[in-house]
Scaffold this active site. Sequence first.
Site, PDB file in Angstrom:
ATOM      1  N   LEU A   1       0.826  -1.211   0.000  1.00 28.88           N
ATOM      2  CA  LEU A   1       0.000   0.000   0.000  1.00 28.88           C
ATOM      3  C   LEU A   1       0.855   1.254   0.000  1.00 28.88           C
ATOM      4  O   LEU A   1       0.621   2.182  -0.771  1.00 28.88           O
ATOM      5  CB  LEU A   1      -0.912   0.007   1.222  1.00 28.88           C
TER       6      LEU A   1
ATOM      7  N   HIS B   1      -1.686 -10.583  17.138  1.00 31.64           N
ATOM      8  CA  HIS B   1      -3.092 -10.502  16.754  1.00 31.64           C
ATOM      9  C   HIS B   1      -3.869 -11.610  17.440  1.00 31.64           C
ATOM     10  O   HIS B   1      -3.455 -12.753  17.431  1.00 31.64           O
ATOM     11  CB  HIS B   1      -3.201 -10.634  15.231  1.00 31.64           C
TER      12      HIS B   1
ATOM     13  N   ARG C   1      -6.218  -5.275  20.523  1.00 34.86           N
ATOM     14  CA  ARG C   1      -5.521  -6.502  20.174  1.00 34.86           C
ATOM     15  C   ARG C   1      -4.568  -7.009  21.249  1.00 34.86           C
ATOM     16  O   ARG C   1      -4.557  -8.190  21.566  1.00 34.86           O
ATOM     17  CB  ARG C   1      -4.728  -6.275  18.893  1.00 34.86           C
TER      18      ARG C   1
ATOM     19  N   ARG D   1      -1.048  -1.130  17.539  1.00 31.97           N
ATOM     20  CA  ARG D   1      -1.819  -0.565  16.440  1.00 31.97           C
ATOM     21  C   ARG D   1      -3.269  -1.021  16.540  1.00 31.97           C
ATOM     22  O   ARG D   1      -3.535  -2.172  16.822  1.00 31.97           O
ATOM     23  CB  ARG D   1      -1.230  -1.020  15.106  1.00 31.97           C
TER      24      ARG D   1
ATOM     25  N   LEU E   1      -3.767  -0.097   7.059  1.00 29.21           N
ATOM     26  CA  LEU E   1      -4.070   0.265   5.678  1.00 29.21           C
ATOM     27  C   LEU E   1      -4.112   1.784   5.571  1.00 29.21           C
ATOM     28  O   LEU E   1      -3.608   2.378   4.624  1.00 29.21           O
ATOM     29  CB  LEU E   1      -5.420  -0.330   5.268  1.00 29.21           C
TER      30      LEU E   1
END
Lengths: 224, 245, 637
Positions: free
Chosen positions: C43, C266, C330, C435, C441
């Site tokens: 990205l 995660h 998370r 995060r 993204l």
Amino acid sequence: MRFVENPVGKKIAMSVTGFLLLAFLFIHLIGNSTIYLGPDGINTYAKGLHSLPPVVWTFRIVMLIIFALHIYFGIKVTLENRQAKPNGYAISKNINSTLSSRTMIWTGLIVLAFVVYHLLHFTLQVTQPHFITSKNLDYLGRPDVFKMIVLSFQRIGITLIYAIGLLSLMLHLTHGIQSLMQTVGLNNERFMPKFRLFGLIIAVFLLVAYLSIPTVVLTGVLKA
Amino acid sequence: MDLNLYVWRQKDKDSQGRLEQYKAYDISPDMSFLEMLDVVNERLIKEGKEPIAFDHDCREGICGMCSQVINGVPHGPQEKTTVCQLHMRHFKDGDTIYIEPWRARAFPVIKDLIVDRSALDRIIQAGGYISVHTGGVPDGNAILISKKDADTAMDAAQCIGCGACVAACPNGSAMLFTAAKVSHLASLPQGRVEAAKRVCMMTEQMLKEGFGNCSNHYECEAACPKGIKVSFIAKLNREFIKAQF
Amino acid sequence: MILDGKIPSGPINEKWDRHRQNLKLVNPANKRKYTIIVVGTGLAGASAAASLAELGYNVEAFCYQDSARRAHSIAAQGGINAAKNYPNDGDSIYRLFYDTVKGGDFRAREANVYRLAQVSVNIIDQCVAQGVPFARDYAGYLDNRSFGGAQLSRTFYARGQTGQQLLLGAYQALSRQVYLGKIRMHPRTEMLDLVIVDGEAKGIVVRDLVTGEISAYSGDAVCLCTGGYGNVFYLSTNAMGCNVTATYRAYKKGAFFANPCFTQIHPTCIPVSGEHQSKLTLMSESLRNDGRVWVPLKKGDTRHPNDIPEEERDYYLERKYPSFGNLAPRDISSRAAKEVCDEGRGVGPGGYGVYLDFADAIKRLGEDVIRQRYGNLFEMYERITGEDAYKVPMRIYPAVHYTMGGLWVDYNLESNIRGLFVLGEANFSDHGANRLGASALMQGLADGYFVIPYTIADYLAQTKPAAVKVDHPEFKKSMEDVQARIKRLLSIKGKKTVNDFHRELGKVMWEYVGMARSKEGLNIALKRIPEIREEFWQNVIVPGSGNELNQELEKAGRVADFLEFAELMAIDALHREESCGGHFRVEHQMPDGEAKRDDENFCYVAAWQYKGDDKAPELHKEPLVFENVKLAIRSYK
């Protein structure tokens, strides 16, 4: 790039010519079916048809061009496709493709050979010099097409040639009809199975309808 | 379980390749197909032999890198599954498995099971985009898109560009790949502006790259790990016809 | 050294606008004289390459995959955040900023995060214009969903494939520039060194992965968009090829590596099934919107999950964090899972797993709705485990997923080396110590589309275009170093494979530098890592040659770098005597087991400088100043 060089353009050319040839098959079938009216039926039809030479010849030339284009693109596409896939797999498996789809070029070429024979047989009448319609007139002085047909199909060899030609045609159309719907963009998920069925029905119908004539002759239902 | 493998080995682009036989021992049904190959490779390396080269990266079925024809079927026997997501529980002890690279003229083999798929990139480069610059665009909600159209676009946009459609196609055609991108963008109002040019440019590029023509065998649909439908090819055809007017 | 983040002055909401006013510009006619090297096409890389090329710069773009479209951004499932406030549920730029800073446990740079929240709205607009098929509601408007760590719906999504669709949008923009000749794309090409000339980044050395050829490329600036280093753990949700080499090589050339110990685990991954496991698969966190996480109350309860009655289940996230429940951030969810498994209440083979149960959601919404929302995830789960999650609860376990640490950059995304810009996950980022979901993204695209095009011009305006060519001696030297290293790897011809070493390293990292870290454990890691490294250089076997496609050689180079980098991670983790976000030190916890931050002593970015192979790295600090948020205990109760 020219339309006919584009990969989709070529396919559309195949489809449109294929569709016109299919339409011709129906017209031809209507003509043929006059045989069930006896000698008066088909002989009248034949005479009527040939009384208008400009119309007949225009029609023949147009059909010839369409047929030639269909063959030209068919062969071209097949050769290109073979080139695009020079090597196969050690084990090959077909999931969605059909016998009909994989043999288009062969059924097409058989149909071509059959058409050539058919023209030599009934139109140019060179395969049976002993019975030329222009010399064998019926009681009204018309070329006796009826008798020619009946005499021919009484011979099993000729009927067999016709059966092979027509079976190939059926196989060709089973894929051809649904394929042409896809190519001209009429297909979608909902219609896909319907078009497949529709193609199969038409192909079988044409086989049965065309093959019925030699069959009724061979079985003695229709006699001269 | 133990397996009998026939794997395509080819030193480089210009060499002649051939199938070679390997054994895979003690394979667990929970392994993925690529993990099975890892096991074989680890053994080959320890035996001083050259391991089998194969493309793979994300191993979760989305990057489109893995590309193997297993027993004649691109990505193997499980429907809508990439090789990396295919698990060994779909095989039995003693099975013989043929593993070959994607085959098509437009996909030359680089080594063993690795092929060059840059032709697909060049098809996208020819027009598989909306020509928008960064910045200066309207608010996202200024362009209304019906749920149906958004869903259709998404169905097509799922393509992972793995090339299984080409590998499966008896004609080596990239029609499903091209159709997916054409349909994705043509289903959205933003993409309509360039729709006509796009479909022409992309299909022409397909020809230039040496892909075959579509003759509607639909083998591509069966091989596609994302279940992209051949109805998108019909849509491409429609777009092409529209583009003529 | 105290590092200067070059944060512009003024109120936080005006910083970026003011800064842009002050940045120098390169005039359009001159832009075509500059060449920018972009490494990586995820990205950040693809969006940067496309945007820079659109502006008129020449771009040389590199990726190790066979196509730019395959970068690992493609695997992001859930969505992308943006402060659009379309659902009218009280979102704002400030709130997204605040959630991100708080989510990052107050270890991110305020100004960067605010800018990220500001440009988040532009990203959505840009992607829609590119044709990204975001989910729409029946009226044709963009749809939103909620995500972990937030109490409102600000996440835009494209089924379960948001990362893929955003990446394809950027890849298509990049492809357009390739067609126009503004980007030269180099797929199957791996960067192996950074070339610095007179203190400025002026090029890279790469290996053509097909022919094995080593070559150099010069440019006026270098952008590293090479992602994270999660694969240092061997098993992670990263793609097999993800590696630290590009950023680590830059580190060895003098770039500071910031906060390497900040790694994210995660919570919703498919548990490990055996030693053969080569990677872990993530299930989108969005599953936690409707799934309920639980374990049996009793230890070692081996009953079938559907046979365990309601009162014998412990919905531990709902119990511990009533207001966020299953949507707790998370790091918190991951650690809670580890805790219950360590108590012996884990489920599945090996006891390392917890249930994610959809039975209630199916009862409430019907199977069709669940299928519509998560159908592809359920399919994926079934493919991997062979279990039907509509009937049996899923089993999940945490896995390494994202690395917040990365090369240190200032507000302009420029590292301490002039001309070296670092974007996306590769930089130490806007995420602090943790995060939030759907923010990676956002950051990658923000950096590539909306930050770098402005900030790089400021640097380029101060340099002469094409001043350095590849015939410069620095390039030659760098190429020789790279070749020597490859030769060395090939010449060892030992007994153990690269994977053997990588697996071994991974186990050490997961055990001692994983979810819960202790001084004792970290010291063990610091002893073990050099041992493994030493053995690697004595006993690794790399077959084949350097002049061909050689995947083992590629792996060997990457693992060799991981073996050095791992030590840096452990050093950083050991030095940070506090718990924050993804970094949990068992010595520093609240009585109830929550992370205990030390703002007094550790409210800074730890940026490490390479000092030589045998010397300890030097620590530089960038103090974090919070003017707009109050440092608070990060509570999700």
